[in-house]
Design a protein around this motif. Structure first.
Motif, PDB file in Angstrom:
ATOM      1  N   ALA A 304       0.813  -1.127  -0.137  1.00  0.00           N
ATOM      2  CA  ALA A 304      -0.073   0.005  -0.111  1.00  0.00           C
ATOM      3  C   ALA A 304       0.676   1.285   0.026  1.00  0.00           C
ATOM      4  CB  ALA A 304      -0.779   0.013   1.350  1.00  0.00           C
ATOM      5  N   ASP A 305       1.898   1.269   0.791  1.00  0.00           N
ATOM      6  CA  ASP A 305       3.035   2.236   0.539  1.00  0.00           C
ATOM      7  C   ASP A 305       3.212   2.642  -0.826  1.00  0.00           C
ATOM      8  OD1 ASP A 305       2.687   2.555   3.390  1.00  0.00           O
ATOM      9  OD2 ASP A 305       4.393   1.192   3.746  1.00  0.00           O
ATOM     10  N   PHE A 306       3.516   1.664  -1.841  1.00  0.00           N
ATOM     11  CA  PHE A 306       3.821   1.823  -3.152  1.00  0.00           C
ATOM     12  C   PHE A 306       2.870   2.630  -3.830  1.00  0.00           C
ATOM     13  CE2 PHE A 306       6.864  -1.445  -1.787  1.00  0.00           C
ATOM     14  CZ  PHE A 306       8.043  -0.857  -2.337  1.00  0.00           C
ATOM     15  N   VAL A 307       1.481   2.176  -3.647  1.00  0.00           N
ATOM     16  CA  VAL A 307       0.376   2.676  -4.302  1.00  0.00           C
ATOM     17  C   VAL A 307       0.363   4.090  -3.780  1.00  0.00           C
ATOM     18  CG1 VAL A 307      -2.140   2.592  -4.374  1.00  0.00           C
ATOM     19  CG2 VAL A 307      -1.000   0.525  -4.536  1.00  0.00           C
ATOM     20  N   ALA A 308       0.602   4.538  -2.493  1.00  0.00           N
ATOM     21  CA  ALA A 308       0.315   5.651  -1.922  1.00  0.00           C
ATOM     22  C   ALA A 308       1.382   6.776  -2.728  1.00  0.00           C
ATOM     23  CB  ALA A 308       0.286   5.729  -0.600  1.00  0.00           C
ATOM     24  N   GLY A 316       1.810  -4.842 -14.897  1.00  0.00           N
ATOM     25  CA  GLY A 316       2.241  -6.186 -14.582  1.00  0.00           C
ATOM     26  C   GLY A 316       2.157  -6.501 -13.130  1.00  0.00           C
ATOM     27  N   ALA A 317       1.212  -5.868 -12.524  1.00  0.00           N
ATOM     28  CA  ALA A 317       0.859  -5.931 -11.083  1.00  0.00           C
ATOM     29  C   ALA A 317       0.350  -7.518 -10.903  1.00  0.00           C
ATOM     30  CB  ALA A 317      -0.192  -5.036 -10.585  1.00  0.00           C
ATOM     31  N   ALA A 318       0.577  -7.844  -9.665  1.00  0.00           N
ATOM     32  CA  ALA A 318       0.265  -9.468  -9.406  1.00  0.00           C
ATOM     33  C   ALA A 318      -0.927  -9.610  -9.544  1.00  0.00           C
ATOM     34  CB  ALA A 318       0.894  -9.627  -7.957  1.00  0.00           C
ATOM     35  N   PRO A 319      -1.313 -10.832 -10.280  1.00  0.00           N
ATOM     36  CA  PRO A 319      -2.619 -11.063 -10.633  1.00  0.00           C
ATOM     37  C   PRO A 319      -3.599 -11.221  -9.331  1.00  0.00           C
ATOM     38  CG  PRO A 319      -1.338 -13.011 -11.107  1.00  0.00           C
ATOM     39  CD  PRO A 319      -0.450 -11.813 -10.550  1.00  0.00           C
ATOM     40  N   ALA A 320      -4.720 -10.907  -9.371  1.00  0.00           N
ATOM     41  CA  ALA A 320      -5.591 -11.142  -8.232  1.00  0.00           C
ATOM     42  C   ALA A 320      -6.006 -12.638  -8.020  1.00  0.00           C
ATOM     43  CB  ALA A 320      -7.124 -10.732  -8.720  1.00  0.00           C
ATOM     44  N   ARG A 421      -9.391   0.616  -5.292  1.00  0.00           N
ATOM     45  CA  ARG A 421      -9.321  -0.619  -6.058  1.00  0.00           C
ATOM     46  C   ARG A 421      -7.623  -0.842  -6.379  1.00  0.00           C
ATOM     47  NH1 ARG A 421     -14.263   1.071  -8.226  1.00  0.00           N
ATOM     48  NH2 ARG A 421     -13.328   2.358  -9.757  1.00  0.00           N
ATOM     49  N   ARG A 422      -6.944   0.255  -6.452  1.00  0.00           N
ATOM     50  CA  ARG A 422      -5.569  -0.140  -6.809  1.00  0.00           C
ATOM     51  C   ARG A 422      -4.771  -0.491  -5.289  1.00  0.00           C
ATOM     52  NH1 ARG A 422      -2.129   3.918  -7.682  1.00  0.00           N
ATOM     53  NH2 ARG A 422      -3.614   5.856  -6.915  1.00  0.00           N
ATOM     54  N   LEU A 423      -5.249  -0.107  -4.442  1.00  0.00           N
ATOM     55  CA  LEU A 423      -4.749  -0.681  -3.089  1.00  0.00           C
ATOM     56  C   LEU A 423      -4.821  -2.240  -3.061  1.00  0.00           C
ATOM     57  CD1 LEU A 423      -5.593   1.954  -0.473  1.00  0.00           C
ATOM     58  CD2 LEU A 423      -3.382   1.467  -1.356  1.00  0.00           C
ATOM     59  N   VAL A 424      -6.178  -2.460  -3.416  1.00  0.00           N
ATOM     60  CA  VAL A 424      -6.480  -4.206  -3.417  1.00  0.00           C
ATOM     61  C   VAL A 424      -5.618  -4.851  -4.589  1.00  0.00           C
ATOM     62  CG1 VAL A 424      -8.318  -5.722  -3.603  1.00  0.00           C
ATOM     63  CG2 VAL A 424      -8.793  -3.528  -2.332  1.00  0.00           C
ATOM     64  N   ARG A 425      -5.448  -4.144  -5.615  1.00  0.00           N
ATOM     65  CA  ARG A 425      -4.891  -4.945  -6.628  1.00  0.00           C
ATOM     66  C   ARG A 425      -3.211  -5.009  -6.387  1.00  0.00           C
ATOM     67  NH1 ARG A 425      -7.852  -1.872 -10.136  1.00  0.00           N
ATOM     68  NH2 ARG A 425      -6.120  -0.246 -10.505  1.00  0.00           N
ATOM     69  N   ALA A 426      -2.659  -4.058  -5.564  1.00  0.00           N
ATOM     70  CA  ALA A 426      -1.450  -3.977  -5.112  1.00  0.00           C
ATOM     71  C   ALA A 426      -0.986  -5.086  -3.986  1.00  0.00           C
ATOM     72  CB  ALA A 426      -0.929  -2.663  -4.450  1.00  0.00           C
ATOM     73  N   GLU A 427      -2.095  -5.799  -3.311  1.00  0.00           N
ATOM     74  CA  GLU A 427      -1.696  -6.654  -2.447  1.00  0.00           C
ATOM     75  C   GLU A 427      -1.553  -8.142  -2.855  1.00  0.00           C
ATOM     76  OE1 GLU A 427      -1.130  -6.294   0.859  1.00  0.00           O
ATOM     77  OE2 GLU A 427      -1.916  -4.139   0.962  1.00  0.00           O
ATOM     78  N   PRO A 428      -0.464  -8.900  -2.287  1.00  0.00           N
ATOM     79  CA  PRO A 428      -0.319 -10.120  -2.695  1.00  0.00           C
ATOM     80  C   PRO A 428      -1.357 -11.043  -2.748  1.00  0.00           C
ATOM     81  CG  PRO A 428       0.882  -9.782  -0.815  1.00  0.00           C
ATOM     82  CD  PRO A 428       0.136  -8.542  -1.258  1.00  0.00           C
ATOM     83  N   ALA A 429      -1.168 -12.232  -3.621  1.00  0.00           N
ATOM     84  CA  ALA A 429      -2.207 -13.098  -3.634  1.00  0.00           C
ATOM     85  C   ALA A 429      -2.395 -13.772  -2.265  1.00  0.00           C
ATOM     86  CB  ALA A 429      -2.409 -13.988  -4.579  1.00  0.00           C
ATOM     87  N   GLY A 430      -3.546 -13.913  -1.597  1.00  0.00           N
ATOM     88  CA  GLY A 430      -3.369 -14.852  -0.239  1.00  0.00           C
ATOM     89  C   GLY A 430      -3.436 -14.029   1.057  1.00  0.00           C
ATOM     90  N   ARG A 431      -3.266 -12.775   0.814  1.00  0.00           N
ATOM     91  CA  ARG A 431      -3.211 -11.845   1.851  1.00  0.00           C
ATOM     92  C   ARG A 431      -4.668 -11.482   2.251  1.00  0.00           C
ATOM     93  NH1 ARG A 431      -0.218  -6.039   3.537  1.00  0.00           N
ATOM     94  NH2 ARG A 431      -0.854  -6.002   5.633  1.00  0.00           N
ATOM     95  N   PRO A 432      -5.179 -11.466   3.571  1.00  0.00           N
ATOM     96  CA  PRO A 432      -6.474 -10.802   3.786  1.00  0.00           C
ATOM     97  C   PRO A 432      -6.753  -9.516   3.658  1.00  0.00           C
ATOM     98  CG  PRO A 432      -5.435 -11.726   5.827  1.00  0.00           C
ATOM     99  CD  PRO A 432      -4.558 -12.088   4.633  1.00  0.00           C
ATOM    100  N   VAL A 433      -7.651  -8.958   2.775  1.00  0.00           N
ATOM    101  CA  VAL A 433      -7.822  -7.525   2.515  1.00  0.00           C
ATOM    102  C   VAL A 433      -9.218  -7.250   2.743  1.00  0.00           C
ATOM    103  CG1 VAL A 433      -7.570  -5.534   1.135  1.00  0.00           C
ATOM    104  CG2 VAL A 433      -5.929  -7.223   0.840  1.00  0.00           C
ATOM    105  N   VAL A 434      -9.455  -6.489   3.836  1.00  0.00           N
ATOM    106  CA  VAL A 434     -10.833  -6.030   4.203  1.00  0.00           C
ATOM    107  C   VAL A 434     -11.200  -4.712   3.683  1.00  0.00           C
ATOM    108  CG1 VAL A 434     -12.705  -5.891   6.164  1.00  0.00           C
ATOM    109  CG2 VAL A 434     -10.793  -7.715   6.378  1.00  0.00           C
ATOM    110  N   VAL A 435     -12.174  -4.617   2.919  1.00  0.00           N
ATOM    111  CA  VAL A 435     -12.625  -3.255   2.261  1.00  0.00           C
ATOM    112  C   VAL A 435     -14.071  -2.825   3.149  1.00  0.00           C
ATOM    113  CG1 VAL A 435     -13.279  -1.583   0.389  1.00  0.00           C
ATOM    114  CG2 VAL A 435     -11.220  -3.444   0.185  1.00  0.00           C
TER     115      VAL A 435
END
Length: 466
Positions: A304-308, A316-320, A421-435
């Motif tokens: 999320a810091d990179f998105v900010a 080429g962001a990590a696929p969802a 949505r960009r913050l969610v896409r930046a997270e690696p697959a498998g990490r729990p993200v709550v919006v």
């Protein structure tokens, strides 16, 4: 004196002067005693004398009566009665002087009395009083006749009083009889009512007696049934005791078998624990070896810091991950469950939450209240928290965010929804993200990238509970 001349003959005949007999003189005629006067006659004589007494010349008034003559008329007859009566008896001359004035006032009645007669209609008391004072021939008979008339009148008055009292007693007796008749009627009515009540009470007593007999019969049946049930209960208790003894025996056997099973389970668990420890140790050593082989150093920034910092999509962001991670639920307890996952990331649509929960405040107060509440959640859970607000540029004067809370504002030409949505896409697959957002488009967008969307109410209730 002229007032005494008409009475000289009477006085010489009736009341001779008592003296000492001389030579050649005849013996004096004895004086007759004064007659006994009835009380009404005596009172009338005193009243007549007292009335004319002040009219006598002072030298004609006897000395004992001179003081009485000065009294008031009502006191003269009342207080001077004894002296006046004694003086009339002892002094014939004084009596003659009084008589002359009384007869002058009496008129025709006085003249009739002087002649020795009394009118039939005259008051006998008045006639007797005048006769006593004038003392004509036969005056004693007049006084006696007057006394008899007075006595007869008194007797008549007594008889009339007796008759009146008798009439009053008869009237009272008649009234008492009427009252007695009324009371008798009341008593008869009361007796009838009492008899009616007595009949009702007797009927009630018969019904109560019948009810008592029925109750006693039911009681006897209940007693017999109770005795039967007690016998059955005693037999059931004996059977229960026997069954309890058998159950205790089986329990002892089961406890012995359970002890053996626990010992066997303990041995099996020891083997499983050894296997699990060996597996985790192998995974840990493999992870250490993999990190060493990949030469991965510890990082200072999170995705999320990179998105900010970038504020732009990175190709080429990590696929969802698979969409099966998302859950469509607004259960308030669901937020606590998701925040309990390891390394969870909470992303909050700022104004969507504040305008729903406390929209009556200003935007600055809304941001401050939400950021303060998220700081409490970050401190309690240790999770990463990011709150996103709409804004063309960073708002100046914003207080520093609490530890563990990241505050982002969308840049010009970009909305907070796109930044989320960009913050969610930046997270690696498998990490729990709550919006957290009640915006349907935001929820659908993040769900496609594997995040867990929750409604704003779940976070508001979580903040209210903190």
């Amino acid at each position: 004196m002229p007032l005494t001349e008409p009475y000289d003959d009477h006085s010489s005949a009736e009341e001779p002067v008592v003296g000492v007999p001389g030579a050649g003189e005849a013996a004096p005629i004895p004086v007759e005693p004064e007659p006994t006067l009835p009380e009404p006659v005596r009172q009338r004589i005193v009243t007549l004398t007292a009335a004319v007494l002040p009219g006598l010349p002072a030298d004609e008034v006897p000395v004992p009566l001179r003081r009485v003559a000065k009294f008031a008329p009502n006191r003269r007859a009342r207080l001077g009665a004894p002296v006046i009566a004694a003086q009339l008896t002892a002094d014939p001359l004084f009596r003659q002087r009084i008589t002359a004035r009384v007869l002058a006032d009496a008129g025709d009645l006085g003249a009739a009395v002087v002649e020795g007669t009394a009118p039939a209609a005259a008051d006998p008391v008045e006639v007797a009083a005048l006769a006593y004072l004038a003392r004509p021939r036969g005056w004693r008979e007049l006084i006696e006749a007057s006394g008899e008339a007075v006595r007869a009148e008194a007797d008549s008055a007594v008889v009339a009083e007796l008759v009146r009292e008798a009439e009053q007693r008869a009237a009272r007796a008649e009234h008492d009889r009427a009252v007695a008749r009324v009371e008798a009627e009341k008593l008869r009515d009361e007796l009838a009512r009492v008899r009616e009540e007595l009949g009702q009470l007797r009927e009630e007593a018969r019904q109560l007696a019948r009810t008592l007999r029925e109750t006693q019969g039911r009681e006897r049946k209940a007693t017999e049934l109770l005795a039967t049930e007690r016998g059955r209960a005693a037999r059931a208790a004996a059977d229960a005791d026997a069954e309890l003894r058998r159950a205790r025996a089986r329990l002892a056997e089961a406890e012995a078998a359970a002890g053996v099973a626990r010992a066997s389970a303990k041995e099996a668990r020891s083997v499983d624990d050894a296997r699990l420890w060996l597996l985790l140790e192998t995974i840990g050593q493999a992870a250490v070896g993999l990190r060493r082989e990949l030469a991965l150093d510890p990082v200072d920034k999170l995705p999320a810091d990179f998105v900010a910092d970038a504020f732009a999509d990175q190709p080429g962001a990590a696929p969802a991950g698979p969409a099966t991670r998302a859950r469509d639920t607004d259960d308030p307890a669901r937020l606590d469950q998701l925040l309990a996952l390891p390394r969870a990331h909470l992303v909050v649509d700022g104004y969507n939450v504040t305008k729903r929960g406390f929209g009556e405040m200003s935007l600055e107060q809304q941001r401050k209240r939400l950021i303060t509440g998220l700081g409490g959640i970050a401190a309690q859970t240790g999770d990463e928290v990011t709150v996103v607000f709409d804004g063309a540029e960073r708002i100046h004067g914003l207080p520093p965010a609490p530890r563990g809370v990241r505050v982002l504002f969308s840049r010009k030409g970009e909305t907070a929804d796109e930044l989320i949505r960009r913050l969610v896409r930046a997270e690696p697959a498998g990490r729990p993200v709550v919006v957290v957002s009640s915006d349907r488009e935001v929820a659908d967008g993040v769900r496609r990238h594997g995040a867990y969307p929750l409604g704003a109410d779940s976070l508001l209730r979580r903040l209210a509970r903190s």
